[in-house]
Scaffold this active site. Structure first.
Site, PDB file in Angstrom:
ATOM      1  N   ASP A 154       0.813  -1.212   0.000  1.00 36.94           N
ATOM      2  CA  ASP A 154       0.000   0.000   0.000  1.00 36.94           C
ATOM      3  C   ASP A 154       0.848   1.264   0.000  1.00 36.94           C
ATOM      4  OD1 ASP A 154       0.902  -0.550   2.569  1.00 36.94           O
ATOM      5  OD2 ASP A 154      -1.085  -0.913   3.392  1.00 36.94           O
ATOM      6  N   GLU A 164      -9.776  -1.997   4.936  1.00 40.11           N
ATOM      7  CA  GLU A 164     -10.448  -1.645   6.183  1.00 40.11           C
ATOM      8  C   GLU A 164     -11.730  -2.464   6.351  1.00 40.11           C
ATOM      9  OE1 GLU A 164      -8.719  -0.017   8.192  1.00 40.11           O
ATOM     10  OE2 GLU A 164      -8.471   2.101   7.738  1.00 40.11           O
ATOM     11  N   ASN A 168      -7.937  -2.789  14.006  1.00 37.85           N
ATOM     12  CA  ASN A 168      -9.309  -3.073  13.553  1.00 37.85           C
ATOM     13  C   ASN A 168      -9.371  -4.288  12.623  1.00 37.85           C
ATOM     14  OD1 ASN A 168      -8.135  -2.120  11.234  1.00 37.85           O
ATOM     15  ND2 ASN A 168      -9.491  -0.361  10.961  1.00 37.85           N
ATOM     16  N   HIS A 222      -7.476  -4.724   9.898  1.00 37.45           N
ATOM     17  CA  HIS A 222      -7.128  -4.497   8.487  1.00 37.45           C
ATOM     18  C   HIS A 222      -5.818  -5.194   8.127  1.00 37.45           C
ATOM     19  CE1 HIS A 222      -4.934  -0.409   9.400  1.00 37.45           C
ATOM     20  NE2 HIS A 222      -4.031  -1.362   9.279  1.00 37.45           N
TER      21      HIS A 222
HETATM   22  C1  F6R Z   1       1.373  -1.388   6.128  1.00 36.50           C
HETATM   23  C2  F6R Z   1       0.119  -2.135   6.220  1.00 36.50           C
HETATM   24  C3  F6R Z   1      -0.715  -2.102   7.467  1.00 36.50           C
HETATM   25  C4  F6R Z   1       0.089  -2.374   8.741  1.00 36.50           C
HETATM   26  C5  F6R Z   1      -0.821  -2.308   9.965  1.00 36.50           C
HETATM   27  C6  F6R Z   1      -0.051  -2.513  11.256  1.00 36.50           C
HETATM   28  O1  F6R Z   1       1.956  -1.573   4.865  1.00 36.50           O
HETATM   29  O2  F6R Z   1      -0.246  -2.764   5.276  1.00 36.50           O
HETATM   30  O3  F6R Z   1      -1.747  -3.057   7.347  1.00 36.50           O
HETATM   31  O4  F6R Z   1       0.681  -3.643   8.649  1.00 36.50           O
HETATM   32  O5  F6R Z   1      -1.464  -1.074  10.003  1.00 36.50           O
HETATM   33  O6  F6R Z   1       0.828  -1.447  11.437  1.00 36.50           O
HETATM   34  P1  F6R Z   1       1.936  -1.464  12.570  1.00 36.50           P
HETATM   35  O7  F6R Z   1       2.886  -2.547  12.221  1.00 36.50           O
HETATM   36  O8  F6R Z   1       2.576  -0.111  12.497  1.00 36.50           O
HETATM   37  O9  F6R Z   1       1.219  -1.720  13.859  1.00 36.50           O
END
Ligand code: F6R
Length: 236
Positions: A68, A144, A137, A139
C-alpha cells in the site's frame, strides 16, 4: 494450513520472520516478495540487512511489491511507504530498485494506477511470500472493515481509528492522509505463502481474525482460508 508460532518477544518474532523470509530468497532467488510497512516488520527488515551484510543473502534477482501507499504523498516524503522501504531495507541490500514496486501515491488517475498495479502483479506471476502486519481493527494492507471484501487493488478511505493509530508517525494528526491505495484481497489470498507478524498489542485482534467468523468486518479473518499461512506472534 495455518501455522501459529508464539515467540517470547518482538526480537524473537523478528528473528523468526527474517529466517522465513531468508529461506524464501535462498529457495527461489528470483522470488516475488509482497512487503508491508509499519512498525511491526521494522525489526525483521533490519535483521535481513544484517544477513545481507554478512554475505548470507543475495537479493539481486528478487522483485517486490508493497501492499500500500498513502494517497497524496510523494516517494520522497519521509512518511510515504516508498520512503520507508528505501530507508529500512532497499537502500541497504543489493535489490534492484527497478524491481521494487510501491503504488504511486501521486498518480493523477488513482483507479488507473490500481488497475496497473494488479496487472504488474500478474505479470510478475503473483507473490511468492506475502508479509503482513495487522491493524487494531483487523485491516491487512489498508483493507479496512467493510460490508464486502474487495478483491482488486483500490483506493480506500482510511478509518478514523487507522488515522489515529498512524498519527504517531506524523507531527500532527492533520497531516495523516485520509486515503490510501491498497492491494486488495486477491493478491494477498493468491500469494503462495503468507507470513503475518503481530506484536503483543495485536494478540486480541489476531485471535479474533484466526478463530472468529470470517467476515469483511475483520478483513484478516479471510486468511483462515489461505492454504499456507504462518502467523508469528510476540507474546510480550
Ligand atoms: C502497512 C500495512 C498495514 C500495517 C498495519 C499494522 O503496509 O499494510 O496493514 O501492517 O497497520 O501497522 P503497525 O505494524 O505499524 O502496527
Amino acid at each position: 494450513m495455518i501455522k501459529v508460532i508464539r515467540t517470547t518477544d518482538y526480537a524473537e518474532m523478528s528473528r523468526r520472520g527474517a529466517d522465513l523470509l531468508a529461506a524464501q530468497v535462498l529457495q527461489k532467488p528470483n522470488c516475488v516478495l509482497g512487503l508491508a510497512t509499519g512498525s511491526t516488520p521494522e525489526g525483521m527488515y533490519s535483521l535481513l540487512v544484517e544477513k545481507y551484510q554478512r554475505g548470507e543473502l543475495d537479493f539481486s534477482q528478487v522483485s517486490s511489491v508493497n501492499l500500500d501507499e498513502y494517497y497524496g504523498l510523494s516517494s520522497d516524503n519521509d512518511q510515504s511507504y516508498r520512503y520507508f522501504m528505501n530507508y529500512h531495507l532497499f537502500d541497504h541490500i543489493n535489490i534492484d530498485k527497478a524491481k521494487t514496486h510501491v503504488p504511486n501515491g501521486l498518480a493523477a488517475d488513482a483507479d488507473a494506477e490500481c488497475a496497473a498495479y494488479d496487472a504488474l502483479v500478474d505479470e510478475l506471476g503473483g507473490v511468492d511470500l506475502q508479509v503482513l502486519g495487522i491493524g487494531n481493527n483487523g485491516h491487512i494492507g489498508f483493507n479496512e472493515p467493510d460490508e464486502v471484501f474487495t478483491a482488486a487493488t483500490h483506493v480506500v478511505e482510511l478509518e478514523e481509528s487507522t488515522i489515529q493509530a498512524n498519527s504517531r508517525f506524523f507531527e500532527d494528526i492533520s497531516q495523516v492522509p485520509t486515503k490510501a491505495l491498497t492491494t486488495g484481497m486477491r493478491t494477498i489470498m493468491q500469494a503462495k505463502r503468507v507470513l503475518l507478524l503481530a506484536g503483543a498489542s495485536k494478540k486480541d485482534i489476531v485471535d479474533k481474525a484466526l478463530n472468529g467468523p470470517i467476515t469483511p468486518q475483520v478483513p484478516a479473518s479471510l486468511l483462515q482460508l489461505h492454504p499456507n499461512l504462518t502467523v508469528i506472534i510476540a507474546e510480550n
